[in-house]
Enzyme design. Structure first.
Site, PDB file in Angstrom:
ATOM      1  N   PRO A  25       0.832  -1.213   0.000  1.00  0.00           N
ATOM      2  CA  PRO A  25       0.000   0.000   0.000  1.00  0.00           C
ATOM      3  C   PRO A  25       0.859   1.253   0.000  1.00  0.00           C
ATOM      4  CG  PRO A  25      -0.654  -1.541   1.737  1.00  0.00           C
ATOM      5  CD  PRO A  25       0.644  -2.027   1.206  1.00  0.00           C
ATOM      6  N   CYS A  27       0.103   5.420   0.166  1.00  0.00           N
ATOM      7  CA  CYS A  27      -0.863   6.513   0.245  1.00  0.00           C
ATOM      8  C   CYS A  27      -0.621   7.521  -0.879  1.00  0.00           C
ATOM      9  CB  CYS A  27      -0.764   7.204   1.591  1.00  0.00           C
ATOM     10  SG  CYS A  27      -1.363   6.198   2.962  1.00  0.00           S
ATOM     11  N   ALA A  59      -3.559   2.561   2.390  1.00  0.00           N
ATOM     12  CA  ALA A  59      -4.198   2.569   3.702  1.00  0.00           C
ATOM     13  C   ALA A  59      -5.561   3.236   3.584  1.00  0.00           C
ATOM     14  CB  ALA A  59      -3.322   3.307   4.714  1.00  0.00           C
ATOM     15  N   GLN A 102      -5.711  -2.506   2.237  1.00  0.00           N
ATOM     16  CA  GLN A 102      -5.217  -2.350   3.598  1.00  0.00           C
ATOM     17  C   GLN A 102      -6.212  -1.498   4.373  1.00  0.00           C
ATOM     18  OE1 GLN A 102      -1.928   0.414   4.801  1.00  0.00           O
ATOM     19  NE2 GLN A 102      -0.819  -1.483   5.247  1.00  0.00           N
ATOM     20  N   TYR A 184       0.486   3.778  13.655  1.00  0.00           N
ATOM     21  CA  TYR A 184      -0.949   4.038  13.619  1.00  0.00           C
ATOM     22  C   TYR A 184      -1.658   3.254  14.727  1.00  0.00           C
ATOM     23  CZ  TYR A 184       0.488   6.249   9.306  1.00  0.00           C
ATOM     24  OH  TYR A 184       1.140   7.040   8.396  1.00  0.00           O
ATOM     25  N   ARG A 232      -0.152  -6.174   8.605  1.00  0.00           N
ATOM     26  CA  ARG A 232       1.150  -5.523   8.462  1.00  0.00           C
ATOM     27  C   ARG A 232       1.586  -5.031   9.825  1.00  0.00           C
ATOM     28  NH1 ARG A 232       3.403  -1.264   3.857  1.00  0.00           N
ATOM     29  NH2 ARG A 232       5.545  -2.000   4.059  1.00  0.00           N
ATOM     30  N   LEU A 303      13.513  -1.052   0.968  1.00  0.00           N
ATOM     31  CA  LEU A 303      14.439  -0.549  -0.050  1.00  0.00           C
ATOM     32  C   LEU A 303      14.956  -1.675  -0.942  1.00  0.00           C
ATOM     33  CD1 LEU A 303      16.463   2.094   2.021  1.00  0.00           C
ATOM     34  CD2 LEU A 303      14.427   2.433   0.607  1.00  0.00           C
ATOM     35  N   ARG A 326       8.257   1.975  -3.439  1.00  0.00           N
ATOM     36  CA  ARG A 326       8.792   3.172  -4.096  1.00  0.00           C
ATOM     37  C   ARG A 326       9.481   2.818  -5.408  1.00  0.00           C
ATOM     38  NH1 ARG A 326       9.693   4.252   1.504  1.00  0.00           N
ATOM     39  NH2 ARG A 326       8.692   6.178   2.188  1.00  0.00           N
TER      40      ARG A 326
END
Length: 369
Positions: A25, A27, A59, A102, A184, A232, A303, A326
Site C-alpha cells: 500500500p 498513500c 491505507a 489495507q 498508527y 502488516r 528498499l 517506491r
C-alpha cells in the site's frame, strides 16, 4: 529461461499468485471526502499491468477520524464503497491482477496535512479533527493530545473494521490486510511507548496485544473462507524499551493461531526518537526472524530495488514474498525488467506485446505472436 524463485507461483491462503512480487500500500493523498478519484485509477491501473502478482490499495480509513489526512481513501459508507467499485470495475476490464486492500485507522497520527504541504497535524480551524489513541500521549509534543479510547470507542472502531471488511468482500477484493504498523492505532496499542494504560489493554505484552487480536478476530469471523486476511506490522520501534522483534514474533504466533494468512513485516513509525539506518534490505532480518519462528507466509520489504537482491530474498528464505513500493513508483515496469535480468518469463497485456525486445523473444509468457 532460468528457474527464478522470484517468478515462481505462491499460494497466499486461497489466493494463487503468479510470482512473488507484491506492490505494498502506498498513500496517494488524492481522495475527496474518502472517495477515490481519477488519479487512483491511473495509479492502480498502471500497477495492475506491471506484472506484479498482487497490488494493494493504499491505507484505507475505516472511519473518517481514522484517516491520516483529509485526502485519504476511506471505506465507511456506500458512497466511499462505490468510488472504489468504479475504480475496480475499470481496472478489472483490462487486468486480472489480484487487488488487496489495507484497512487502517491512523489513531494519534491522523488529522495531518499532505506530505507535500509539510505534513504535521492540522489545526481544528483548518479542517483537523480530534484524534484517538490508547493513551492521551501525542505523537509530537506540539500536537493536540489524542482522546484515550474507552470501551465504547474500541467497540466503535472494531465495528468499523468489520463493516469495511464486509464492504471489501462485496467489492470483490482478493485479500485484506489490517494495518498494524508505522505508528498508527493498532501499533499504538502494541508499543509500550504509546500505550500507557493501566487496565487490561496496557502493561503486559498480553494486554497490549489484546485490542489488535480483537480487531483481527472480528474481521476474520466476518470474512473467513471468503478472502485471506493478514496483518502488516512494524517489527521494531527502533527505540530502546519499545516494541521489538521478539514481541513481534509473539504477536505473529497469536495471529497465525487465529487464522492469519500472512504477516507483512515493516518497522518504525511510532516514535520520533527512532534510530533507523536506511539501507537496502534493512528490514529483512525482521522478516526472516518471524518466518523462522512462525509457520506463516511473510512479505519482506525495505528498499528492495535490485532484482538480484529480490531473488536472493526469496531464494534464501528471508521472506516468501517481496514488497516493492517506491521502486514501482519510479519504474512501473519493474517486474518486466526483473524478469529480463533474471532470465524469467512474465505475463503482459497484449497492448504491450510489441514492446518485447528482440533479444528477449520469450520474455512475455502469453505473447502468441
Amino acid at each position: 529461461m532460468t528457474d527464478s524463485i522470484l517468478f515462481s507461483p505462491f499460494d497466499l491462503g486461497s489466493l494463487q499468485l503468479k510470482n512473488r512480487i507484491i506492490v505494498p500500500p502506498m498513500c496517494q493523498y488524492s481522495a475527496i471526502d474518502g472517495c477515490m478519484q481519477p488519479w487512483h485509477l491511473m495509479h492502480l491501473g498502471s500497477l495492475a499491468v506491471s506484472g506484479a502478482a498482487l497490488v494493494f490499495i493504499e491505507a484505507t480509513g475505516v472511519e473518517p477520524a481514522g484517516r491520516i489526512s483529509p485526502t485519504d481513501v476511506g471505506l465507511w459508507d456506500a458512497v466511499t464503497q462505490e468510488a472504489i467499485a468504479r475504480t475496480l470495475r475499470d481496472i478489472r476490464s483490462f487486468s486480472d491482477t489480484p487487488v488487496a486492500i489495507q484497512l487502517a485507522h491512523a489513531g494519534r497520527k491522523a488529522s495531518c496535512r499532505q506530505p507535500w504541504f509539510g505534513g504535521g497535524q492540522l489545526p481544528l480551524e483548518e479542517g483537523g479533527w480530534q484524534t484517538y489513541a490508547p493513551s492521551p500521549v501525542p505523537f509530537d509534543p506540539k500536537d493536540r493530545a489524542p482522546q484515550e479510547l474507552d470501551q465504547a470507542g474500541r467497540t466503535r472502531i472494531i465495528n468499523a473494521f468489520v463493516q469495511a471488511a464486509r464492504r471489501s468482500v462485496d467489492l470483490g477484493i482478493d485479500a485484506i490486510e489490517l494495518h498494524g504498523a508505522h505508528g498508527y492505532l493498532l501499533h499504538e496499542f502494541l508499543s509500550p511507548l504509546s500505550n500507557q494504560r493501566q487496565d487490561n489493554y496496557g502493561g503486559s505484552l498480553e494486554n497490549r496485544m489484546r485490542f489488535v487480536l480483537e480487531v483481527f478476530q472480528a474481521v476474520y469471523a466476518e470474512v473467513a473462507g471468503k478472502v485471506p486476511v493478514g496483518v502488516r506490522i512494524s517489527a521494531s520501534d527502533w527505540v530502546d524499551g519499545g516494541w521489538d522483534v521478539q514481541q513481534s514474533i509473539r504477536l505473529s504466533q497469536a495471529l497465525k493461531e487465529r487464522g492469519a494468512a500472512f504477516i507483512h513485516v515493516s518497522s518504525g513509525g511510532l516514535s520520533q526518537a527512532q534510530q533507523i539506518k536506511n539501507e537496502p534490505g534493512y528490514q529483512l532480518p525482521f522478516a526472516q526472524a518471524i518466518k523462522t519462528a512462525v509457520n506463516v507466509p511473510v512479505i519482506g520489504v525495505g528498499l528492495i530495488t535490485d532484482p538480484q537482491m529480490a531473488e536472493s530474498v526469496v531464494a534464501s528464505g528471508q521472506a516468501d514474498l517481496v514488497g516493492v513500493a517506491r521502486g514501482m513508483l519510479y519504474d512501473a515496469r519493474w517486474p518486466w525488467h526483473a524478469a529480463a535480468e533474471l532470465g524469467a518469463q512474465i505475463d503482459a497485456s497484449p497492448q504491450f506485446w510489441r514492446s518485447q525486445p528482440s533479444r528477449l523473444k520469450t520474455l512475455f509468457t502469453n505473447n502468441i505472436s
